[in-house]
Design an enzyme around this catalytic site. Sequence first.
Site, PDB file in Angstrom:
ATOM      1  N   LEU A  33       0.698  -1.069   0.054  1.00 50.90           N
ATOM      2  CA  LEU A  33       0.082  -0.084  -0.235  1.00 50.90           C
ATOM      3  C   LEU A  33       0.944   1.545  -0.162  1.00 50.90           C
ATOM      4  O   LEU A  33       0.085   2.733   0.400  1.00 50.90           O
ATOM      5  CB  LEU A  33      -1.034  -0.277   1.028  1.00 50.90           C
ATOM      6  CG  LEU A  33      -1.900  -1.279   1.509  1.00 50.90           C
ATOM      7  CD1 LEU A  33      -3.387  -0.631   2.031  1.00 50.90           C
ATOM      8  CD2 LEU A  33      -2.546  -1.469   0.168  1.00 50.90           C
ATOM      9  N   GLY A  36      -1.048   2.378  -3.599  1.00 50.30           N
ATOM     10  CA  GLY A  36      -1.753   1.747  -3.908  1.00 50.30           C
ATOM     11  C   GLY A  36      -3.083   1.645  -2.780  1.00 50.30           C
ATOM     12  O   GLY A  36      -2.872   2.407  -1.639  1.00 50.30           O
ATOM     13  N   ALA A  72       4.362  -5.092  -8.649  1.00 52.14           N
ATOM     14  CA  ALA A  72       4.630  -4.234  -7.466  1.00 52.14           C
ATOM     15  C   ALA A  72       6.193  -3.025  -8.368  1.00 52.14           C
ATOM     16  O   ALA A  72       6.795  -3.818  -8.170  1.00 52.14           O
ATOM     17  CB  ALA A  72       4.988  -4.899  -6.070  1.00 52.14           C
ATOM     18  N   ALA A  73       6.232  -2.072  -7.901  1.00 54.29           N
ATOM     19  CA  ALA A  73       7.172  -1.332  -8.141  1.00 54.29           C
ATOM     20  C   ALA A  73       6.990   0.649  -7.648  1.00 54.29           C
ATOM     21  O   ALA A  73       5.816   0.957  -7.839  1.00 54.29           O
ATOM     22  CB  ALA A  73       6.941  -1.249  -9.493  1.00 54.29           C
ATOM     23  N   TYR A 139      14.105   4.993 -12.788  1.00 50.60           N
ATOM     24  CA  TYR A 139      13.697   4.196 -12.417  1.00 50.60           C
ATOM     25  C   TYR A 139      13.563   2.739 -14.154  1.00 50.60           C
ATOM     26  O   TYR A 139      13.507   1.560 -13.532  1.00 50.60           O
ATOM     27  CB  TYR A 139      12.226   4.770 -12.862  1.00 50.60           C
ATOM     28  CG  TYR A 139      10.960   4.315 -13.360  1.00 50.60           C
ATOM     29  CD1 TYR A 139      10.299   2.884 -12.736  1.00 50.60           C
ATOM     30  CD2 TYR A 139      10.490   3.700 -15.054  1.00 50.60           C
ATOM     31  CE1 TYR A 139       9.602   2.325 -12.796  1.00 50.60           C
ATOM     32  CE2 TYR A 139       9.159   3.728 -14.767  1.00 50.60           C
ATOM     33  CZ  TYR A 139       8.575   2.465 -14.279  1.00 50.60           C
ATOM     34  OH  TYR A 139       7.439   2.116 -14.660  1.00 50.60           O
ATOM     35  N   HIS A 185       0.650  11.174 -14.763  1.00 51.35           N
ATOM     36  CA  HIS A 185      -0.005  11.117 -15.630  1.00 51.35           C
ATOM     37  C   HIS A 185      -0.979  11.771 -16.790  1.00 51.35           C
ATOM     38  O   HIS A 185      -2.049  12.546 -15.917  1.00 51.35           O
ATOM     39  CB  HIS A 185      -0.779   9.790 -15.852  1.00 51.35           C
ATOM     40  CG  HIS A 185       0.697   8.197 -15.393  1.00 51.35           C
ATOM     41  ND1 HIS A 185      -0.233   7.908 -13.790  1.00 51.35           N
ATOM     42  CD2 HIS A 185       1.627   8.057 -15.944  1.00 51.35           C
ATOM     43  CE1 HIS A 185       1.061   6.995 -14.363  1.00 51.35           C
ATOM     44  NE2 HIS A 185       1.934   7.209 -15.202  1.00 51.35           N
ATOM     45  N   ARG A 277      11.419  19.299 -20.470  1.00 52.90           N
ATOM     46  CA  ARG A 277      12.127  18.029 -19.454  1.00 52.90           C
ATOM     47  C   ARG A 277      13.195  17.377 -20.094  1.00 52.90           C
ATOM     48  O   ARG A 277      12.997  16.781 -20.397  1.00 52.90           O
ATOM     49  CB  ARG A 277      10.747  16.909 -18.666  1.00 52.90           C
ATOM     50  CG  ARG A 277       9.886  18.101 -17.829  1.00 52.90           C
ATOM     51  CD  ARG A 277       8.709  16.800 -17.074  1.00 52.90           C
ATOM     52  NE  ARG A 277       8.047  16.227 -18.395  1.00 52.90           N
ATOM     53  CZ  ARG A 277       7.403  15.277 -18.122  1.00 52.90           C
ATOM     54  NH1 ARG A 277       6.664  15.690 -16.536  1.00 52.90           N
ATOM     55  NH2 ARG A 277       6.336  14.446 -18.567  1.00 52.90           N
ATOM     56  N   ASP A 280      13.068  13.680 -21.824  1.00 53.55           N
ATOM     57  CA  ASP A 280      11.620  13.075 -22.071  1.00 53.55           C
ATOM     58  C   ASP A 280      12.219  13.399 -24.286  1.00 53.55           C
ATOM     59  O   ASP A 280      12.298  14.038 -24.622  1.00 53.55           O
ATOM     60  CB  ASP A 280      11.265  13.874 -22.281  1.00 53.55           C
ATOM     61  CG  ASP A 280       9.721  13.704 -21.410  1.00 53.55           C
ATOM     62  OD1 ASP A 280       9.761  13.057 -20.702  1.00 53.55           O
ATOM     63  OD2 ASP A 280       9.064  15.405 -21.228  1.00 53.55           O
TER      64      ASP A 280
HETATM   65  N1  LIG Z   1       1.345   3.538 -14.851  1.00 53.95           N
HETATM   66  C1  LIG Z   1       1.606   3.023 -16.818  1.00 53.95           C
HETATM   67  O1  LIG Z   1       1.459   3.962 -17.913  1.00 53.95           O
HETATM   68  C2  LIG Z   1       3.032   2.033 -16.714  1.00 53.95           C
HETATM   69  C3  LIG Z   1       3.782   2.229 -17.470  1.00 53.95           C
HETATM   70  C4  LIG Z   1       4.841   1.454 -17.634  1.00 53.95           C
HETATM   71  C5  LIG Z   1       5.070   0.477 -16.579  1.00 53.95           C
HETATM   72  N2  LIG Z   1       4.400   0.306 -15.617  1.00 53.95           N
HETATM   73  C6  LIG Z   1       4.451  -0.532 -14.494  1.00 53.95           C
HETATM   74  O2  LIG Z   1       2.714  -0.906 -13.741  1.00 53.95           O
HETATM   75  C7  LIG Z   1       3.262  -1.413 -13.141  1.00 53.95           C
HETATM   76  C8  LIG Z   1       1.797  -1.080 -11.578  1.00 53.95           C
HETATM   77  O3  LIG Z   1       2.209   0.548 -12.204  1.00 53.95           O
HETATM   78  P1  LIG Z   1       0.646   1.522 -11.342  1.00 53.95           P
HETATM   79  O4  LIG Z   1       0.469   2.210 -12.591  1.00 53.95           O
HETATM   80  O5  LIG Z   1      -0.139   0.189 -11.855  1.00 53.95           O
HETATM   81  O6  LIG Z   1       1.181   2.015 -10.829  1.00 53.95           O
HETATM   82  P2  LIG Z   1       0.805   1.468  -8.613  1.00 53.95           P
HETATM   83  O7  LIG Z   1       1.300   2.929  -8.539  1.00 53.95           O
HETATM   84  O8  LIG Z   1      -0.534   2.125  -8.899  1.00 53.95           O
HETATM   85  O9  LIG Z   1       0.783   0.047  -8.505  1.00 53.95           O
HETATM   86  C9  LIG Z   1       2.262  -0.468  -7.509  1.00 53.95           C
HETATM   87  C10 LIG Z   1       1.613  -0.677  -6.487  1.00 53.95           C
HETATM   88  O10 LIG Z   1       2.359  -1.616  -6.000  1.00 53.95           O
HETATM   89  C11 LIG Z   1       2.349  -1.661  -4.863  1.00 53.95           C
HETATM   90  N3  LIG Z   1       4.086  -1.454  -4.299  1.00 53.95           N
HETATM   91  C12 LIG Z   1       5.575  -0.622  -4.750  1.00 53.95           C
HETATM   92  N4  LIG Z   1       6.030  -1.150  -3.460  1.00 53.95           N
HETATM   93  C13 LIG Z   1       5.894  -2.829  -3.381  1.00 53.95           C
HETATM   94  C14 LIG Z   1       6.347  -3.215  -2.724  1.00 53.95           C
HETATM   95  N5  LIG Z   1       7.920  -3.536  -2.727  1.00 53.95           N
HETATM   96  N6  LIG Z   1       6.093  -4.426  -1.836  1.00 53.95           N
HETATM   97  C15 LIG Z   1       4.582  -4.800  -2.138  1.00 53.95           C
HETATM   98  N7  LIG Z   1       3.498  -3.701  -2.858  1.00 53.95           N
HETATM   99  C16 LIG Z   1       4.734  -2.805  -4.120  1.00 53.95           C
HETATM  100  C17 LIG Z   1       2.124  -0.015  -4.099  1.00 53.95           C
HETATM  101  O11 LIG Z   1       1.078  -0.216  -3.002  1.00 53.95           O
HETATM  102  C18 LIG Z   1       1.151   0.200  -5.393  1.00 53.95           C
HETATM  103  O12 LIG Z   1      -0.324  -0.787  -5.103  1.00 53.95           O
HETATM  104  C19 LIG Z   1       4.143  -0.741 -12.174  1.00 53.95           C
HETATM  105  O13 LIG Z   1       5.328  -2.017 -12.157  1.00 53.95           O
HETATM  106  C20 LIG Z   1       5.312  -0.198 -13.190  1.00 53.95           C
HETATM  107  O14 LIG Z   1       6.326   0.246 -13.020  1.00 53.95           O
HETATM  108  C21 LIG Z   1       3.042   1.418 -15.395  1.00 53.95           C
END
Ligand SMILES: NC(=O)c1ccc[n+]([C@@H]2O[C@H](COP(=O)([O-])OP(=O)(O)OC[C@H]3O[C@@H](n4cnc5c(N)ncnc54)[C@H](O)[C@@H]3O)[C@@H](O)[C@H]2O)c1
Length: 320
Positions: A33, A36, A72-73, A139, A185, A277, A280
């Site tokens: 969380l 999230g 998760a990230a 990242y 975003h 930026r 970019d």
């Molecule tokens: N949103 C985009 O456009 C996009 C683009 C490319 C890649 N991604 C990748 O997609 C994935 C999800 O992205 P999102 O936009 O849903 O982000 P988000 O922040 O909404 O979701 C990430 C979730 O991972 C959880 N989290 C983070 N680190 C954690 C850890 N160490 N242990 C447990 N939980 C952890 C967070 O609490 C969160 O709920 C990520 O890996 C992100 O890098 C997203």
Amino acid sequence: MRLLVTGGAGYIGSVVARRLLDEGHRVVVVDDLSSGFADAVPRGAEFVRGTMAEAARVLAGPRRFDGVVHLAARSLIDDSVRRPERYWRGNTVETLRLLDAMLAAGVERLVFSSTAATYGQPAEVPITESAPTAPTNPYGASKLAVDKALDDYTRAHPLGAVSLRYFNVAGSVGDCGERHEPETHVIPIALDVALGRRPEFSVYGDDYPTRDGTCVRDFIHVADIAEAHLAALRTVAPGEHRIYNLGNGQGFSVLEVLDAVARVTGRPVPSRAADRRPGDPPTLVAAGDLIRRELGWKPGRPDLAEMIEDAYRFHRARRG
Ligand SMILES: NC(=O)c1ccc[n+]([C@@H]2O[C@H](COP(=O)([O-])OP(=O)(O)OC[C@H]3O[C@@H](n4cnc5c(N)ncnc54)[C@H](O)[C@@H]3O)[C@@H](O)[C@H]2O)c1
């Protein structure tokens, strides 16, 4: 299948977990969380709050898991430049911990959320999977390190992995949508401006070599992302690490997005030109041939207006 979904309380993870449940899979979500929300975890999924140490405990428990979907990230690019240690630890070290636990428990399938940020400034567009990887921020580097580790781990161990390199994810599905705090975003920010919650939209750079001078990005519907995870889980095979770009294959400029947001909401989106930026790239668009050919996946909702309508519906429902 019984699946562990890390990051299932986040934007994309909640949509993916929902889709897996709809398909009849059993889902355990592990999420700390940090970005999230517990109420985003779809009904029907078991929720365990914690990091990859907790995920390891779940995998070592009495239930056998067929696969892990690892979303998760941490994913804030500017933050990663200021605090790289959070990204190397949170994205790379944590993932290696998860891989150790998978190997120990004999879990053979992994679908990993990689990113277009692994490519950096592309020399050619559309970007294919064989393009050089040269991330321009920690990242992207922290995700690329995992992709490289997966090459080695899958060669040495009975593990199969698919890395999906998402481009710009947009839209919502039902009550699962984008709730990043802070929001970085384009579409949710533009919706906030249209709804009068922010005074104006900053367009970072209007003199790029693109059709209207603003950056061009590949937006993909989050529902299409979820379908790609299902396809990846069906085909992932021990001994292989496959990498696919996951985009719409079409680019939309920042001004085109603002225009579409104004049309969908029926409200103006005031904007002002701001400095570029650093780092970019002018245009980021995915080549989709490989995933189409090998997984039979193609975008089902490629229309930008539909992505914005879905995002707008979620935005209004949540924020009134
Ligand atoms: N949103 C985009 O456009 C996009 C683009 C490319 C890649 N991604 C990748 O997609 C994935 C999800 O992205 P999102 O936009 O849903 O982000 P988000 O922040 O909404 O979701 C990430 C979730 O991972 C959880 N989290 C983070 N680190 C954690 C850890 N160490 N242990 C447990 N939980 C952890 C967070 O609490 C969160 O709920 C990520 O890996 C992100 O890098 C997203």
